[in-house]
Design a protein around this motif. Structure first.
Motif, PDB file in Angstrom:
ATOM      1  N   HIS A  37      40.018 -20.533   9.784  1.00 48.49           N
ATOM      2  CA  HIS A  37      40.389 -21.269  10.991  1.00 48.49           C
ATOM      3  C   HIS A  37      40.562 -20.321  12.176  1.00 48.49           C
ATOM      4  O   HIS A  37      40.090 -20.608  13.291  1.00 48.49           O
ATOM      5  N   GLN A  38      41.213 -19.201  11.914  1.00 42.93           N
ATOM      6  CA  GLN A  38      41.469 -18.216  12.966  1.00 42.93           C
ATOM      7  C   GLN A  38      40.156 -17.662  13.545  1.00 42.93           C
ATOM      8  O   GLN A  38      39.997 -17.539  14.763  1.00 42.93           O
ATOM      9  N   ILE A  39      39.223 -17.339  12.664  1.00 45.67           N
ATOM     10  CA  ILE A  39      37.938 -16.801  13.111  1.00 45.67           C
ATOM     11  C   ILE A  39      37.126 -17.867  13.854  1.00 45.67           C
ATOM     12  O   ILE A  39      36.504 -17.593  14.889  1.00 45.67           O
ATOM     13  N   ARG A  40      37.165 -19.096  13.340  1.00 44.77           N
ATOM     14  CA  ARG A  40      36.387 -20.166  13.966  1.00 44.77           C
ATOM     15  C   ARG A  40      36.894 -20.533  15.356  1.00 44.77           C
ATOM     16  O   ARG A  40      36.147 -21.093  16.156  1.00 44.77           O
ATOM     17  N   GLN A  41      38.158 -20.227  15.638  1.00 42.84           N
ATOM     18  CA  GLN A  41      38.691 -20.482  16.976  1.00 42.84           C
ATOM     19  C   GLN A  41      37.918 -19.678  18.024  1.00 42.84           C
ATOM     20  O   GLN A  41      37.712 -20.131  19.145  1.00 42.84           O
ATOM     21  N   LYS A  42      37.489 -18.474  17.629  1.00 43.67           N
ATOM     22  CA  LYS A  42      36.781 -17.587  18.560  1.00 43.67           C
ATOM     23  C   LYS A  42      35.268 -17.584  18.327  1.00 43.67           C
ATOM     24  O   LYS A  42      34.490 -17.389  19.258  1.00 43.67           O
ATOM     25  N   GLN A  43      34.869 -17.779  17.058  1.00 43.45           N
ATOM     26  CA  GLN A  43      33.445 -17.730  16.707  1.00 43.45           C
ATOM     27  C   GLN A  43      33.103 -18.939  15.833  1.00 43.45           C
ATOM     28  O   GLN A  43      33.014 -18.837  14.611  1.00 43.45           O
ATOM     29  N   PRO A  44      32.928 -20.101  16.441  1.00 44.56           N
ATOM     30  CA  PRO A  44      32.760 -21.344  15.674  1.00 44.56           C
ATOM     31  C   PRO A  44      31.522 -21.407  14.790  1.00 44.56           C
ATOM     32  O   PRO A  44      31.480 -22.206  13.851  1.00 44.56           O
ATOM     33  N   ASP A  45      30.517 -20.569  15.059  1.00 50.69           N
ATOM     34  CA  ASP A  45      29.288 -20.623  14.270  1.00 50.69           C
ATOM     35  C   ASP A  45      29.277 -19.642  13.088  1.00 50.69           C
ATOM     36  O   ASP A  45      28.256 -19.473  12.429  1.00 50.69           O
ATOM     37  N   THR A  46      30.416 -19.000  12.829  1.00 44.76           N
ATOM     38  CA  THR A  46      30.487 -18.021  11.745  1.00 44.76           C
ATOM     39  C   THR A  46      30.266 -18.684  10.383  1.00 44.76           C
ATOM     40  O   THR A  46      30.796 -19.761  10.115  1.00 44.76           O
ATOM     41  N   ASP A  47      29.481 -18.032   9.540  1.00 38.55           N
ATOM     42  CA  ASP A  47      29.301 -18.468   8.151  1.00 38.55           C
ATOM     43  C   ASP A  47      30.196 -17.623   7.252  1.00 38.55           C
ATOM     44  O   ASP A  47      30.350 -16.424   7.470  1.00 38.55           O
ATOM     45  N   PHE A  48      30.754 -18.254   6.237  1.00 42.44           N
ATOM     46  CA  PHE A  48      31.696 -17.584   5.349  1.00 42.44           C
ATOM     47  C   PHE A  48      31.230 -17.665   3.899  1.00 42.44           C
ATOM     48  O   PHE A  48      30.599 -18.633   3.487  1.00 42.44           O
ATOM     49  N   VAL A  49      31.577 -16.631   3.134  1.00 45.89           N
ATOM     50  CA  VAL A  49      31.352 -16.660   1.691  1.00 45.89           C
ATOM     51  C   VAL A  49      32.665 -16.275   1.005  1.00 45.89           C
ATOM     52  O   VAL A  49      33.321 -15.312   1.399  1.00 45.89           O
ATOM     53  N   ILE A  50      33.044 -17.070   0.020  1.00 43.38           N
ATOM     54  CA  ILE A  50      34.252 -16.816  -0.764  1.00 43.38           C
ATOM     55  C   ILE A  50      33.817 -16.470  -2.178  1.00 43.38           C
ATOM     56  O   ILE A  50      33.124 -17.264  -2.832  1.00 43.38           O
ATOM     57  N   GLU A  51      34.205 -15.293  -2.649  1.00 40.87           N
ATOM     58  CA  GLU A  51      33.821 -14.862  -3.999  1.00 40.87           C
ATOM     59  C   GLU A  51      35.032 -14.857  -4.905  1.00 40.87           C
ATOM     60  O   GLU A  51      36.065 -14.266  -4.582  1.00 40.87           O
ATOM     61  N   ALA A  52      34.914 -15.544  -6.034  1.00 34.10           N
ATOM     62  CA  ALA A  52      36.022 -15.585  -6.996  1.00 34.10           C
ATOM     63  C   ALA A  52      35.515 -16.000  -8.364  1.00 34.10           C
ATOM     64  O   ALA A  52      34.749 -16.966  -8.476  1.00 34.10           O
ATOM     65  N   ALA A  53      35.958 -15.295  -9.399  1.00 35.73           N
ATOM     66  CA  ALA A  53      35.625 -15.697 -10.769  1.00 35.73           C
ATOM     67  C   ALA A  53      36.294 -17.030 -11.097  1.00 35.73           C
ATOM     68  O   ALA A  53      35.756 -17.832 -11.869  1.00 35.73           O
ATOM     69  N   LEU A  54      37.466 -17.263 -10.502  1.00 36.64           N
ATOM     70  CA  LEU A  54      38.240 -18.480 -10.778  1.00 36.64           C
ATOM     71  C   LEU A  54      38.123 -19.496  -9.638  1.00 36.64           C
ATOM     72  O   LEU A  54      39.049 -20.270  -9.388  1.00 36.64           O
ATOM     73  N   LEU A  55      37.013 -19.504  -8.962  1.00 37.13           N
ATOM     74  CA  LEU A  55      36.820 -20.407  -7.829  1.00 37.13           C
ATOM     75  C   LEU A  55      37.005 -21.866  -8.241  1.00 37.13           C
ATOM     76  O   LEU A  55      37.589 -22.660  -7.505  1.00 37.13           O
ATOM     77  N   ILE A  56      36.533 -22.207  -9.430  1.00 39.44           N
ATOM     78  CA  ILE A  56      36.634 -23.583  -9.918  1.00 39.44           C
ATOM     79  C   ILE A  56      38.040 -23.876 -10.425  1.00 39.44           C
ATOM     80  O   ILE A  56      38.676 -24.851 -10.018  1.00 39.44           O
ATOM     81  N   GLU A  57      38.549 -23.012 -11.305  1.00 39.75           N
ATOM     82  CA  GLU A  57      39.865 -23.239 -11.900  1.00 39.75           C
ATOM     83  C   GLU A  57      40.969 -23.293 -10.854  1.00 39.75           C
ATOM     84  O   GLU A  57      41.944 -24.039 -10.992  1.00 39.75           O
ATOM     85  N   SER A  58      40.838 -22.494  -9.809  1.00 41.74           N
ATOM     86  CA  SER A  58      41.884 -22.431  -8.774  1.00 41.74           C
ATOM     87  C   SER A  58      41.846 -23.622  -7.834  1.00 41.74           C
ATOM     88  O   SER A  58      42.820 -23.894  -7.128  1.00 41.74           O
ATOM     89  N   GLY A  59      40.715 -24.313  -7.795  1.00 47.04           N
ATOM     90  CA  GLY A  59      40.536 -25.411  -6.856  1.00 47.04           C
ATOM     91  C   GLY A  59      39.973 -24.963  -5.524  1.00 47.04           C
ATOM     92  O   GLY A  59      39.754 -25.778  -4.629  1.00 47.04           O
ATOM     93  N   CYS A  60      39.707 -23.677  -5.384  1.00 43.83           N
ATOM     94  CA  CYS A  60      39.202 -23.129  -4.126  1.00 43.83           C
ATOM     95  C   CYS A  60      37.806 -23.677  -3.781  1.00 43.83           C
ATOM     96  O   CYS A  60      37.424 -23.721  -2.605  1.00 43.83           O
ATOM     97  N   TYR A  61      37.068 -24.103  -4.793  1.00 43.40           N
ATOM     98  CA  TYR A  61      35.733 -24.655  -4.541  1.00 43.40           C
ATOM     99  C   TYR A  61      35.791 -25.876  -3.625  1.00 43.40           C
ATOM    100  O   TYR A  61      34.809 -26.221  -2.952  1.00 43.40           O
ATOM    101  N   LYS A  62      36.943 -26.526  -3.565  1.00 41.74           N
ATOM    102  CA  LYS A  62      37.078 -27.750  -2.760  1.00 41.74           C
ATOM    103  C   LYS A  62      36.971 -27.496  -1.262  1.00 41.74           C
ATOM    104  O   LYS A  62      36.686 -28.420  -0.496  1.00 41.74           O
ATOM    105  N   ILE A  63      37.202 -26.255  -0.830  1.00 40.70           N
ATOM    106  CA  ILE A  63      37.082 -25.966   0.602  1.00 40.70           C
ATOM    107  C   ILE A  63      35.689 -25.422   0.944  1.00 40.70           C
ATOM    108  O   ILE A  63      35.424 -25.062   2.090  1.00 40.70           O
ATOM    109  N   CYS A  64      34.802 -25.363  -0.062  1.00 41.37           N
ATOM    110  CA  CYS A  64      33.449 -24.834   0.146  1.00 41.37           C
ATOM    111  C   CYS A  64      32.445 -25.963   0.394  1.00 41.37           C
ATOM    112  O   CYS A  64      32.560 -27.041  -0.177  1.00 41.37           O
ATOM    113  N   ASP A  65      31.456 -25.677   1.238  1.00 40.37           N
ATOM    114  CA  ASP A  65      30.389 -26.641   1.492  1.00 40.37           C
ATOM    115  C   ASP A  65      29.338 -26.594   0.389  1.00 40.37           C
ATOM    116  O   ASP A  65      28.700 -27.606   0.083  1.00 40.37           O
ATOM    117  N   HIS A  66      29.127 -25.402  -0.148  1.00 40.22           N
ATOM    118  CA  HIS A  66      28.173 -25.206  -1.239  1.00 40.22           C
ATOM    119  C   HIS A  66      28.780 -24.244  -2.256  1.00 40.22           C
ATOM    120  O   HIS A  66      29.608 -23.402  -1.901  1.00 40.22           O
TER     121      HIS A  66
END
Length: 200
Positions: free
Chosen positions: A100-129
């Motif tokens: 959110h902080q980065i998008r305030q200044k650079q709205p077109d930024t693309d992000f990648v989140i890397e995690a072995a537990l991306l699914i188990e943690s529920g973090c996948y829910k904030i991902c588009d792909h």
């Protein structure tokens, strides 16, 4: 775009993240690294961890001894679950805050989140792909022995405690085979980005 990268140990998630950073200018977040930051003295998770698991997990300077702490939690399913319940929501909240902080200044930024537990943690829910990074078993073992010094027993133990490929595939909308050369992996990344609509 927020892209989630996940997969078992030794599959080469960091290689794909590096390609996304260097060739496509993605801003990367490594969930494990953020978790370690949030567990430094003075942070909320640190206080909860010490209160729950005791001061015997600490170094003389007050920081958490990761080797000692790992020995405590990773051999006890109940304690590991306690830790995950403390850490995962805070990590997701922190990643969301930074995006959110980065998008305030650079709205077109693309992000990648890397995690072995991306699914188990529920973090996948904030991902588009969500991409699953795969590699042949013999390649994984070779990497873990060469780069981490793992024994066959250690490799088997770690893999046994992670999600099976079939579970990853239930959530992933793309698969990258990272068994071959970096060039071939990069070609797959480009193709997947085109298919996702992120490259013309």
């Amino acid at each position: 775009m927020i892209l989630g990268i996940t997969g078992g140990i030794g599959n080469g998630k960091s290689t794909v993240v590096k390609i996304l950073q260097e060739q496509y200018h993605f801003t990367a977040f490594e969930a494990d690294r953020i978790a370690h930051e949030l567990m430094l003295p003075g942070n909320k998770i640190y206080d909860s961890v010490v209160e729950t698991f005791g001061t015997e997990i600490l170094n003389p300077d007050g920081t958490i001894d990761r080797m000692r702490f790992g020995a405590v939690v990773f051999n006890d399913a109940k304690k590991l679950e306690q830790l995950n319940q403390m850490v995962h929501p805070s990590v997701i909240a922190e990643i969301s805050r930074r995006i959110h902080q980065i998008r305030q200044k650079q709205p077109d930024t693309d992000f990648v989140i890397e995690a072995a537990l991306l699914i188990e943690s529920g973090c996948y829910k904030i991902c588009d792909h969500l991409w699953y990074i795969d590699a042949r078993p013999e390649i994984r073992r070779e990497r873990l022995k060469k780069y981490r010094g793992y024994t066959d027993e250690k490799i088997q133990q770690v893999i046994a405690n992670q999600l099976k490929k079939e579970e990853f595939l239930k959530y992933a909308d793309a698969v990258i085979d990272n068994s071959l050369s970096i060039g071939e992996t990069a070609a797959q990344v480009e193709k997947k980005l085109v298919l996702s609509g992120n490259l013309c």
